[in-house]
Design a protein around this motif. Structure first.
Motif, mmCIF file in Angstrom:
data_model
loop_
_atom_site.group_PDB
_atom_site.id
_atom_site.type_symbol
_atom_site.label_atom_id
_atom_site.label_comp_id
_atom_site.label_asym_id
_atom_site.label_seq_id
_atom_site.Cartn_x
_atom_site.Cartn_y
_atom_site.Cartn_z
ATOM 1 N N VAL A 25 1.010 -1.085 -0.130
ATOM 2 C CA VAL A 25 -0.008 0.006 -0.144
ATOM 3 C C VAL A 25 1.099 1.152 0.119
ATOM 4 C CG1 VAL A 25 -1.679 1.430 1.188
ATOM 5 C CG2 VAL A 25 -1.720 -1.146 1.197
ATOM 6 N N ASN A 26 0.963 2.189 -0.917
ATOM 7 C CA ASN A 26 1.705 3.216 -1.082
ATOM 8 C C ASN A 26 0.891 4.586 -0.596
ATOM 9 O OD1 ASN A 26 4.218 2.247 -2.371
ATOM 10 N ND2 ASN A 26 2.810 1.983 -3.999
ATOM 11 N N LEU A 27 1.254 4.881 0.566
ATOM 12 C CA LEU A 27 0.726 6.114 1.096
ATOM 13 C C LEU A 27 1.674 7.234 1.144
ATOM 14 C CD1 LEU A 27 -0.843 6.753 4.793
ATOM 15 C CD2 LEU A 27 0.072 8.556 3.475
ATOM 16 N N VAL A 28 1.335 8.401 0.287
ATOM 17 C CA VAL A 28 2.411 9.403 0.066
ATOM 18 C C VAL A 28 2.060 10.818 0.834
ATOM 19 C CG1 VAL A 28 3.401 10.807 -1.596
ATOM 20 C CG2 VAL A 28 3.108 8.598 -2.274
ATOM 21 N N VAL A 29 2.931 11.035 1.595
ATOM 22 C CA VAL A 29 2.676 12.497 2.584
ATOM 23 C C VAL A 29 3.309 13.365 1.879
ATOM 24 C CG1 VAL A 29 2.340 11.310 4.739
ATOM 25 C CG2 VAL A 29 4.628 11.946 3.706
ATOM 26 N N HIS A 30 2.409 14.547 1.890
ATOM 27 C CA HIS A 30 3.045 15.596 0.996
ATOM 28 C C HIS A 30 2.689 16.989 1.692
ATOM 29 C CE1 HIS A 30 3.502 18.731 -2.520
ATOM 30 N NE2 HIS A 30 2.481 18.232 -3.284
ATOM 31 N N GLY A 31 3.624 18.040 1.623
ATOM 32 C CA GLY A 31 3.164 19.193 1.968
ATOM 33 C C GLY A 31 4.496 19.703 2.918
ATOM 34 N N HIS A 32 4.075 20.136 4.075
ATOM 35 C CA HIS A 32 5.162 20.646 5.076
ATOM 36 C C HIS A 32 5.357 20.407 6.362
ATOM 37 C CE1 HIS A 32 6.242 22.860 1.327
ATOM 38 N NE2 HIS A 32 7.364 23.429 1.982
ATOM 39 N N MET A 36 3.137 11.088 12.933
ATOM 40 C CA MET A 36 2.459 9.993 13.717
ATOM 41 C C MET A 36 1.948 8.993 12.689
ATOM 42 S SD MET A 36 1.693 10.988 16.954
ATOM 43 C CE MET A 36 3.093 11.851 17.274
ATOM 44 N N ILE A 37 1.734 9.358 11.579
ATOM 45 C CA ILE A 37 1.813 8.163 10.539
ATOM 46 C C ILE A 37 2.839 7.219 10.434
ATOM 47 C CG2 ILE A 37 1.631 8.011 8.025
ATOM 48 C CD1 ILE A 37 -1.156 9.080 8.669
ATOM 49 N N ALA A 38 3.977 8.038 10.394
ATOM 50 C CA ALA A 38 5.218 7.042 10.522
ATOM 51 C C ALA A 38 5.181 6.033 11.712
ATOM 52 C CB ALA A 38 6.273 8.090 10.458
ATOM 53 N N ILE A 39 4.646 6.592 12.805
ATOM 54 C CA ILE A 39 4.983 5.778 14.230
ATOM 55 C C ILE A 39 3.859 4.533 13.878
ATOM 56 C CG2 ILE A 39 4.377 5.753 16.495
ATOM 57 C CD1 ILE A 39 5.561 8.733 16.402
ATOM 58 N N ALA A 40 2.548 5.073 13.490
ATOM 59 C CA ALA A 40 1.304 4.148 13.523
ATOM 60 C C ALA A 40 1.677 3.192 12.354
ATOM 61 C CB ALA A 40 0.068 4.824 13.298
ATOM 62 N N ALA A 41 2.231 3.640 11.383
ATOM 63 C CA ALA A 41 2.164 2.377 10.318
ATOM 64 C C ALA A 41 3.269 1.325 10.542
ATOM 65 C CB ALA A 41 3.061 3.147 9.078
ATOM 66 N N GLN A 42 4.072 1.456 11.763
ATOM 67 C CA GLN A 42 4.797 0.289 12.036
ATOM 68 C C GLN A 42 3.995 -0.542 13.194
ATOM 69 O OE1 GLN A 42 8.046 2.481 13.900
ATOM 70 N NE2 GLN A 42 8.638 2.934 11.987
ATOM 71 N N GLU A 43 2.920 -0.308 13.336
ATOM 72 C CA GLU A 43 2.047 -1.212 14.399
ATOM 73 C C GLU A 43 1.640 -2.329 13.471
ATOM 74 O OE1 GLU A 43 0.205 2.553 17.049
ATOM 75 O OE2 GLU A 43 -1.166 1.218 15.628
ATOM 76 N N GLY A 61 -4.458 -7.886 0.897
ATOM 77 C CA GLY A 61 -3.824 -8.262 -0.235
ATOM 78 C C GLY A 61 -2.469 -7.803 -0.618
ATOM 79 N N ALA A 62 -2.125 -6.592 0.195
ATOM 80 C CA ALA A 62 -0.928 -5.897 0.159
ATOM 81 C C ALA A 62 0.230 -6.609 0.949
ATOM 82 C CB ALA A 62 -0.915 -4.664 0.388
ATOM 83 N N GLU A 63 1.477 -6.502 0.814
ATOM 84 C CA GLU A 63 2.419 -7.226 1.445
ATOM 85 C C GLU A 63 2.948 -6.016 2.821
ATOM 86 O OE1 GLU A 63 6.064 -7.472 -1.033
ATOM 87 O OE2 GLU A 63 4.997 -9.266 -2.149
ATOM 88 N N GLY A 64 2.310 -5.063 2.753
ATOM 89 C CA GLY A 64 2.725 -4.115 3.943
ATOM 90 C C GLY A 64 2.452 -2.846 3.392
ATOM 91 N N ILE A 65 2.557 -1.848 4.237
ATOM 92 C CA ILE A 65 2.627 -0.576 4.021
ATOM 93 C C ILE A 65 3.671 0.314 3.601
ATOM 94 C CG2 ILE A 65 1.941 0.053 6.350
ATOM 95 C CD1 ILE A 65 -0.347 1.975 5.026
ATOM 96 N N ASN A 66 3.564 1.003 2.898
ATOM 97 C CA ASN A 66 4.908 1.750 2.221
ATOM 98 C C ASN A 66 4.721 3.215 2.533
ATOM 99 O OD1 ASN A 66 7.528 2.376 0.970
ATOM 100 N ND2 ASN A 66 6.353 2.495 -1.021
ATOM 101 N N ILE A 67 5.352 4.023 3.421
ATOM 102 C CA ILE A 67 5.174 5.461 3.363
ATOM 103 C C ILE A 67 6.386 6.076 2.728
ATOM 104 C CG2 ILE A 67 4.908 7.297 5.001
ATOM 105 C CD1 ILE A 67 2.955 5.238 5.728
ATOM 106 N N SER A 68 5.901 7.120 1.704
ATOM 107 C CA SER A 68 7.077 7.891 1.346
ATOM 108 C C SER A 68 6.496 9.261 1.269
ATOM 109 C CB SER A 68 7.085 7.345 -0.236
ATOM 110 O OG SER A 68 5.962 7.578 -1.090
ATOM 111 N N GLY A 69 7.243 10.300 0.673
ATOM 112 C CA GLY A 69 6.838 11.652 0.698
ATOM 113 C C GLY A 69 7.285 12.401 -0.592
ATOM 114 N N ILE A 70 6.507 13.708 -0.632
ATOM 115 C CA ILE A 70 6.843 14.660 -1.433
ATOM 116 C C ILE A 70 7.334 15.990 -0.960
ATOM 117 C CG2 ILE A 70 5.978 15.788 -3.623
ATOM 118 C CD1 ILE A 70 5.262 13.274 -4.560
#
Ligand code: XCC
Ligand code: SF4
Length: 646
Positions: free
Chosen positions: A265-272, A279-286, A297-306
């Motif tokens: 799952v790709n969640l892209v965080v964008h802005g400043h 908090m997203i980064a912390i909760a995503a590890q749970e 059906g995903a292998e996990g969650i992938n946080i990336s940013g812009i």
């Protein structure tokens, strides 16, 4: 309307962007570059700063030789100065409103009223307490933090005196500011007063108008931005420094669209702002969240940013960066972004027009920034982790809706985390130690000087094509480069932030120093508000010399062999940053159009005459090589003045 489109080779050397652009065009998606072409020809009066529309007798424009004044009689210098200062105010307000939000959350956290946020970095808290004149001895950490938080919040509304962080500047610099009456009293007052003075029929002396602009700019760099950076470091950790004990180390991350993962799952965080995304980064590890992703059906969650939300996260967590400003549309065009979560600043409205063609869920998270077609899931700061989980689950729920996915392969490895504390540590311990390699390496000429290369991308020019070659030219000439913002991301993508590939491109002296301490020649110092880290580093470079004459390379920032640049700037924030650098003593060069050229008088003032006041000027350059050349010439001039020769 011009239908002509530039071909991809002209638009960037970034291969990931080239292929994403290709796909976007095949799917009929319009990008910023296409819309830029459609906007042509752009209005010259606007470009040159000589369009005034601040009252309803206008808009007025200046045509030299024919129409030298507006309806009210305002001349080109007045109009240009007012517009320029209003850009400073826009930028200063953006950084400062961000800083205010951090200060408020910081205060709540100190009082134990913001579960999820805590004082992580006690060492830095004590340093900041010292600046705020808060007693630390024999006091409970939370008590100190409450007082620091109260003082930080108060500095926004302060009506008199001097902003606290001003005290960190070298003595000579403070004298210059005081003599010229530009020390900011508070953050809000300088911006409001600048808006007042630039409204119809108020301040009509361009020098006096700029003087207020200087206060608003300094209130950004040494105020709003510095508060944001310092308090974020206390809440989330100083980049490069472990929370407690442990080894200080640079942070590894990957950069470019290739970091998007087909199977996750790709969640892209964008802005400043990092308040939410941390908090997203912390909760995503749970485990529960990861398990939920697997159920879908995903292998996990992938946080990336812009953009700078990415810079905030990568410098503390090594979270990958999908791209810089002009790649936000390209990220969605891969079809692999399950959610793009945006907070504030640098978010293109075009994103929402892509929604009908892509499965991406576009979510706005703050009351301050909504988009009609995006979903608004307001982040609840009273229960941040709960809020973060809700957002993560919404991203995961969208994963099964994917259709075609086309992710470019390319990404590069890079190092980040170069806060001024970490640079200080890497280069020899303490600024106060008797041996400080940055100053001594500059003195003996291994490092010729330091360049800050910052700022945006701009659809008026090819992506990263100014940034990359000019940074390469600087390091080849033994100039250590420190970067923030989208400029930093450009270098990361180009491999300039990993020692293995970048040191080959550095000059012998610089390469030798970097190799010895294990750093790349191009250092990632963080987000745009983290330009305040560069101010702190410059101040300390001077201050250490005051305490230890052996390390002295000048008594003021303007005497240092340093220069600044924003090659591909577009945001008002870049103008605010440029102006606080210039008035802090740093010669600064911008690329592209400069919004004052419609008034020769005012431009002459910025590019030449203010040197007599601040010891530095603005400048412009058209090509990467011209820009690097100007910076190197300036650095050499300063070296000569200091008597540290070739
Ligand atoms: Fe990038 Fe900071 Fe510029 Fe925006 S403004 S485009 S650097 S993300 Ni700061
Ligand atoms: Fe024209 Fe003066 Fe009004 Fe500006 S303030 S729009 S120059 S009349």
């Amino acid at each position: 309307m011009s239908e002509e489109k530039k071909n991809n080779e002209e638009m960037t050397d970034d291969m990931a962007s080239r292929s994403a652009l290709e796909n976007a065009r095949d799917s009929g998606v319009s990008t910023a570059w296409d819309r830029y072409e459609q906007q042509k020809p752009q209005c010259n009066f606007g470009t040159e700063g000589i369009c005034c529309r601040i009252c309803n007798m206008g808009p007025c424009r200046i045509i030299p030789g024919r129409q030298e004044e507006g309806v009210c009689g305002a001349d080109a210098a007045t109009i240009v100065a007012r517009n320029f200062v209003r850009m400073i105010v826009g930028g200063s307000s953006a950084h400062s409103d961000h800083g205010r939000g951090v200060a408020q959350t910081f205060l709540e956290a100190a009082k134990g009223e913001a579960p999820g946020y805590e004082i992580k970095n006690e060492e830095k808290l004590k340093e900041v307490a010292e600046t705020f004149d808060v007693e630390t001895e024999d006091r409970d950490i939370n008590e100190i933090a409450i007082e620091v938080g109260e003082k930080a919040v108060a500095s926004f509304g302060s009506q008199e005196g001097e902003l606290e962080f001003i005290s960190r500047a070298p003595e000579k610099r403070k004298d210059i500011w005081r003599r010229n009456g530009v020390v900011p009293r508070g953050i809000d007052i300088e911006n409001v007063e600048a808006m007042h003075r630039t409204t119809m029929g108020v301040d009509q002396d361009y020098k006096n108008i700029l003087k207020q602009g200087t206060k608003a700019a300094l209130a950004d760099g040494w105020g709003g931005s510095m508060i944001a950076t310092e308090l974020q470091d206390i809440l989330f950790g100083t980049p490069g420094q472990p929370e407690k004990g442990g080894k200080k180390d640079a942070v590894k991350f990957d950069a470019n669209l290739g970091v998007l993962d087909e199977n996750m799952v790709n969640l892209v965080v964008h802005g400043h702002e990092p308040l939410i995304s941390e908090m997203i980064a912390i909760a995503a590890q749970e485990e529960e969240i990861q398990e939920y992703a697997r159920e879908k059906g995903a292998e996990g969650i992938n946080i990336s940013g812009i953009c700078c939300t990415a810079n905030e996260l990568l410098q503390r967590h090594g979270i990958p960066v999908a791209g810089n400003f002009l790649q936000q549309e390209l990220a969605i065009s891969t079809g692999a972004v399950d959610m793009m979560m945006v907070d504030v600043q640098c978010i293109m409205q075009s994103l929402e027009r892509m929604l009908p063609d892509y499965h991406t869920k576009l979510v706005t998270t703050t009351e301050k920034a909504k988009m009609p077609m995006a979903e608004h899931i307001e982040f609840d700061e009273s229960q941040p982790l709960e809020s973060a989980r809700e957002l993560l689950k919404a991203a995961i729920d969208n994963f099964p809706k994917r259709e075609g996915v086309n992710i470019p392969e390319e990404s590069e490895k890079a190092l980040a985390g170069f806060s001024h504390e970490f640079i200080k540590y890497m280069l020899g311990g303490s600024y106060r130690s008797s041996y400080w390699p940055l100053n001594s390496n500059i003195k003996d000429g291994k490092i010729r000087g330091v360049a800050g290369v910052v700022g945006c991308n701009n659809a008026a020019m090819p992506l990263d094509k100014m940034h990359v070659p000019m940074v390469e030219e600087l390091i080849a000439n033994n100039v250590l480069v420190v970067q923030t913002g989208c400029a930093a991301i450009a270098s990361a993508k180009a491999g300039l932030m990993q020692p293995e590939t970048a040191l080959e491109k550095a000059g012998d002296g610089l390469a030798e120093v970097c190799e010895a301490v294990g750093i790349p020649p191009v250092l990632h110092a963080g987000a745009c508000v983290d330009n305040s880290r560069i101010l702190n580093a410059l101040a300390e470079m001077v201050n250490v010399g005051q305490e230890n004459s052996r390390l002295n390379i000048g008594d003021d920032v303007s005497e240092l062999p340093v220069a600044g640049a924003a090659p591909e700037w577009m945001s008002e924030k870049a103008i605010a940053i440029g102006h606080y650098f210039v008035t802090s003593g740093v010669y600064t060069v911008f690329g592209g159009d400069f919004p004052t050229v419609g008034s020769e008088v005012f431009t002459e003032y910025l590019f030449d005459e203010i040197e007599d006041i601040y010891g530095a000027t603005w400048d412009v350059a058209e090509t990467p090589s011209e820009m690097a050349g100007k910076m190197i010439d300036h650095i050499d001039k300063k070296r000569e003045e200091l008597g540290i020769g070739e």
